[in-house]
Design a protein around this motif. Structure first.
Motif, PDB file in Angstrom:
ATOM      1  N   ASP A   1     124.323  11.899   7.898  1.00 15.24           N
ATOM      2  CA  ASP A   1     125.620  12.511   8.161  1.00 15.24           C
ATOM      3  C   ASP A   1     125.807  12.702   9.659  1.00 15.24           C
ATOM      4  O   ASP A   1     124.857  13.028  10.374  1.00 15.24           O
ATOM      5  N   SER A   4     128.015  17.724  13.301  1.00 15.32           N
ATOM      6  CA  SER A   4     129.252  18.502  13.436  1.00 15.32           C
ATOM      7  C   SER A   4     128.960  19.758  14.233  1.00 15.32           C
ATOM      8  O   SER A   4     127.808  20.096  14.505  1.00 15.32           O
ATOM      9  N   GLY A   5     130.029  20.468  14.608  1.00 16.23           N
ATOM     10  CA  GLY A   5     129.856  21.691  15.376  1.00 16.23           C
ATOM     11  C   GLY A   5     128.986  22.702  14.681  1.00 16.23           C
ATOM     12  O   GLY A   5     128.234  23.448  15.323  1.00 16.23           O
ATOM     13  N   GLY A   6     129.063  22.753  13.354  1.00 14.76           N
ATOM     14  CA  GLY A   6     128.269  23.720  12.607  1.00 14.76           C
ATOM     15  C   GLY A   6     126.781  23.475  12.675  1.00 14.76           C
ATOM     16  O   GLY A   6     125.988  24.340  12.299  1.00 14.76           O
ATOM     17  N   ASP A   7     126.360  22.281  13.158  1.00 13.67           N
ATOM     18  CA  ASP A   7     124.931  21.974  13.292  1.00 13.67           C
ATOM     19  C   ASP A   7     124.349  22.482  14.604  1.00 13.67           C
ATOM     20  O   ASP A   7     123.131  22.433  14.793  1.00 13.67           O
ATOM     21  N   CYS A  32     134.010  27.364  18.889  1.00 10.08           N
ATOM     22  CA  CYS A  32     132.726  28.063  18.840  1.00 10.08           C
ATOM     23  C   CYS A  32     132.938  29.484  18.347  1.00 10.08           C
ATOM     24  O   CYS A  32     134.053  30.004  18.326  1.00 10.08           O
ATOM     25  N   SER A 183     135.143  32.522  10.479  1.00 12.55           N
ATOM     26  CA  SER A 183     134.841  31.265   9.809  1.00 12.55           C
ATOM     27  C   SER A 183     133.902  30.500  10.721  1.00 12.55           C
ATOM     28  O   SER A 183     134.254  30.209  11.863  1.00 12.55           O
ATOM     29  N   ASP A 184     132.725  30.186  10.250  1.00  9.76           N
ATOM     30  CA  ASP A 184     131.769  29.505  11.126  1.00  9.76           C
ATOM     31  C   ASP A 184     131.313  28.179  10.537  1.00  9.76           C
ATOM     32  O   ASP A 184     130.295  27.642  10.920  1.00  9.76           O
ATOM     33  N   GLU A 185     132.099  27.641   9.608  1.00  8.94           N
ATOM     34  CA  GLU A 185     131.685  26.447   8.888  1.00  8.94           C
ATOM     35  C   GLU A 185     131.410  25.282   9.832  1.00  8.94           C
ATOM     36  O   GLU A 185     130.391  24.621   9.747  1.00  8.94           O
ATOM     37  N   ASN A 186     132.334  24.988  10.762  1.00 11.95           N
ATOM     38  CA  ASN A 186     132.167  23.853  11.664  1.00 11.95           C
ATOM     39  C   ASN A 186     132.287  24.290  13.120  1.00 11.95           C
ATOM     40  O   ASN A 186     132.809  23.546  13.954  1.00 11.95           O
TER      41      ASN A 186
END
Length: 626
Positions: A1, A4-7, A32, A183-186
């Motif tokens: 995959d 993404s920002g969430g990583d 962020c 919301s911190d998903e991405n």
């Protein structure tokens, strides 16, 4: 995959570094989020919520209404507010709208009122359309939840006053007040190293490992005596040895934080390093660039020397890749960078004993066959007076009472210590300070109540030397046969425990609220703030018996008894259960009163000696027992 920002996670040491990273990432349009431990009451939304609620209690005050209308919740600008005030018809409609919110608040509650405001004023869409709107909306809903919890038994103006007090004295250490993530998903996560302990992120960036806050000799600093380990404070002695010791402790703490930072990444960790002012004082320099025990000065470190020192870490396999920092204005992607192949994972060939576990009363009780749930006691209609029976319920209220009883000197109740501590504990629990007189009188009732029918003993009479507060324990469980354990319980009229396995190995752990000694006997006390009813009859022996069974407190006191039995067997010379163990007392605090004595609010039980011995054997007798 794809990444993404969430990583991604950026770990920093201070809030200033976090704000700097947040501002720079937002400037580059990188989404962020900063994980902070700030209190929601310290934010701008709390002040705006206060202005709105205050205006709703004083709709006739035009200045307060204007103050509320220019908040984010109503969204008036200076021009639109001026236009509204100039139009008598429009202003009357606004006042009528506010009066409607006030009526809804009094009739249906704060939550219903706020939801009506959200819908009528289109607040959700308006906030989300603006920058940072999701953060603001999250804060407003968080505040609403805290206000709703605090509103029990409060008038509207009392709740507004409570909110003002929280704003002036926020408590970020209280978990319920800490900012929640919108919301911190991405989103790229910005986290302090302290908060990252125990966490793991796919890719970690460490931009400030070169930073260090040295201890200056001319400032006040603390250190520990190397022989006694007592904390020392130097307020200007000019002793070089003290400063050297403080710097050693500072470096040791920095090394611990460096370890935490470098071990948070699951796949890859990036860090910035090079010749930077004072970097030789940092923990990473101490690890990488030492010669003859001392760190090489920054001005003696060349790029080649830095690269060579880093390359030494690749002993046997390439773990660290050194890439020169691109100059300002250059493209972010370096053609020289070729990520090394990932290290080969070792194959685990050992065996993990999944049958060993740490259990507790709550874990066993959650799998126990529940006792019958006692029927609710009849409630008095519209009981709005402040009393022990209307005192807030729930875990926060229970923790507040436990904390007071664990901290206060029983013999000094009532007194100055209690008068100062009670409001503080109420604030921490999010309970209105108006309850302080009720709690003070309540504590006096508790410590003045006789504990046993055949004794005049009261908590107030217990000296500190005869009290052991919050006694934690672990005792080993060796091949506990659950059918045998349940068979013993059944013989003595206790409900069985339905465990996931027929065999239990490991440890039993728990905390006993209070162990005290009276004469030659030792007793266990557990405080319960359960609300069983709105009158003392709900706390007489019959209802208490049902509550003990329903909540499986019977199982709890058996485990506590075995724990203390083993403890005394190891510590007390000539220990004998019959002579030295006085029993277990469950103090249902709402039902205790000196005039009613031990017959109300107190459950006293002394488990059969043979039962305790058989349970002790069933758990497996530890070595060293007498």
């Amino acid at each position: 995959d794809p990444v993404s920002g969430g990583d991604l996670a950026v770990l920093v040491r201070t809030h200033r570094e976090a704000r700097l990273m947040q501002e720079e990432l937002r400037r580059l349009q990188v989404a962020c989020v900063y994980y902070s431990q700030e209190s929601v009451f310290a934010g701008d939304e709390a002040g705006q919520m206060y202005r709105v609620l205050a205006a709703l209690t004083e709709v006739a005050d035009e200045a307060m209404v204007c103050d509320a209308l220019v908040t984010d919740l109503f969204g008036f600008t200076g021009d639109s507010l001026h236009a509204a005030r100039s139009d008598r018809k429009e202003w009357a409609a606004i006042v009528e709208e506010l009066q409607g919110y006030h009526s809804t608040w009094l009739g249906a509650g704060l939550t219903a009122m706020f939801h009506a405001l959200l819908v009528r004023r289109g607040i959700v869409g308006r906030l989300l359309a603006a920058g940072g709107g999701e953060r603001k909306l999250t804060n407003y809903l968080h505040l609403l939840e805290l206000l709703q919890d605090a509103s029990a038994g409060c008038r509207a103006d009392d709740l507004v006053r409570w909110l003002g007090q929280q704003i002036h004295r926020p408590a970020p250490e209280t978990s319920s007040q800490q900012l929640r993530l919108e919301s911190d998903e991405n989103l790229v996560k910005i986290v302090t190293i302290h908060r990252a302990k125990g966490m793991e992120y796919p890719i970690v960036f460490l931009p400030f490992l070169w930073g260090v806050r040295q201890i200056q000799p001319d400032e006040i600093f603390a250190f520990h005596d190397q022989h006694t380990f007592q904390l020392q404070v130097d307020i200007g002695s000019a002793r070089e040895e003290n400063h050297r010791r403080a710097e050693q402790e500072r470096l040791a703490e920095d090394l611990r934080l460096l370890y935490v930072a470098l071990t948070r990444a699951r796949h890859c960790c990036y860090l910035a390093w090079g010749r930077i002012n004072f970097m030789e004082k940092s923990a990473l320099a101490w690890l990488l660039h030492r010669a003859d025990g001392d760190v090489v000065p920054a001005d003696a470190l060349t790029d080649e020397k830095i690269g060579n020192d880093i390359q030494k870490l690749n002993d046997g396999e390439e773990l660290v890749h050194f890439v020169p920092m691109p100059a300002a204005g250059e493209a972010g992607d370096s053609e020289e960078f070729r990520p090394p192949p990932p290290p080969a994972a070792l194959t685990f060939s050992g065996r993990i004993d999944t049958g060993w576990s740490i259990s507790s009363y709550s874990r066993l009780a959650s799998s126990a066959v529940p006792g019958p749930v006692p029927p609710p006691a009849p409630e008095r209609a519209e009981a709005t007076e402040m009393s022990v029976f209307t005192f807030p319920r729930g875990p926060e209220a229970g923790n507040c009472l436990h904390g007071l009883l664990e901290t206060l000197d029983f013999s000094a109740i009532p007194g100055g210590q209690a008068a100062n501590l009670i409001p503080e504990r109420l604030r921490t629990a999010g309970i209105n300070e108006r309850w302080a007189p009720v709690v003070a009188a309540w504590l006096e009732q508790i410590v003045e109540t006789r504990l046993m029918a055949d004794s005049e003993l009261r908590l107030k009479q217990l000296p500190g030397r005869d009290r052991l507060t919050e006694m934690g324990f672990y005792f080993p469980v060796d091949n506990l046969q659950m059918p045998v354990f349940n068979g013993i319980l059944a013989e003595y009229g206790f409900e069985p425990v339905v465990a996931g396995s027929s065999l239990l190995n490991g440890l039993i752990t728990g905390y006993i609220d209070l162990v005290f000694r009276a004469g030659s006997r030792f007793y266990i006390i557990d405080y319960k703030s359960n609300h069983l009813g709105s009158g003392y009859p709900a706390y007489t022996p019959g209802p208490l018996r049902e509550a003990m069974r329903a909540h499986r407190y019977d199982l709890q006191y058996l485990l506590y008894t075995v724990a203390l039995h083993r403890y005394l067997g190891r510590r007390l010379s000539g220990y004998d259960y019959a002579r030295h163990f006085g029993g277990v007392m469950y103090l249902f605090l709402r039902g205790m009163h000196p005039d009613l004595g031990p017959g109300c609010g107190i459950w006293h039980e002394r488990p059969d000696q043979v039962l305790v011995a058989r349970l002790d054997d069933c758990f497996g007798r530890p070595e060293g027992r007498r």
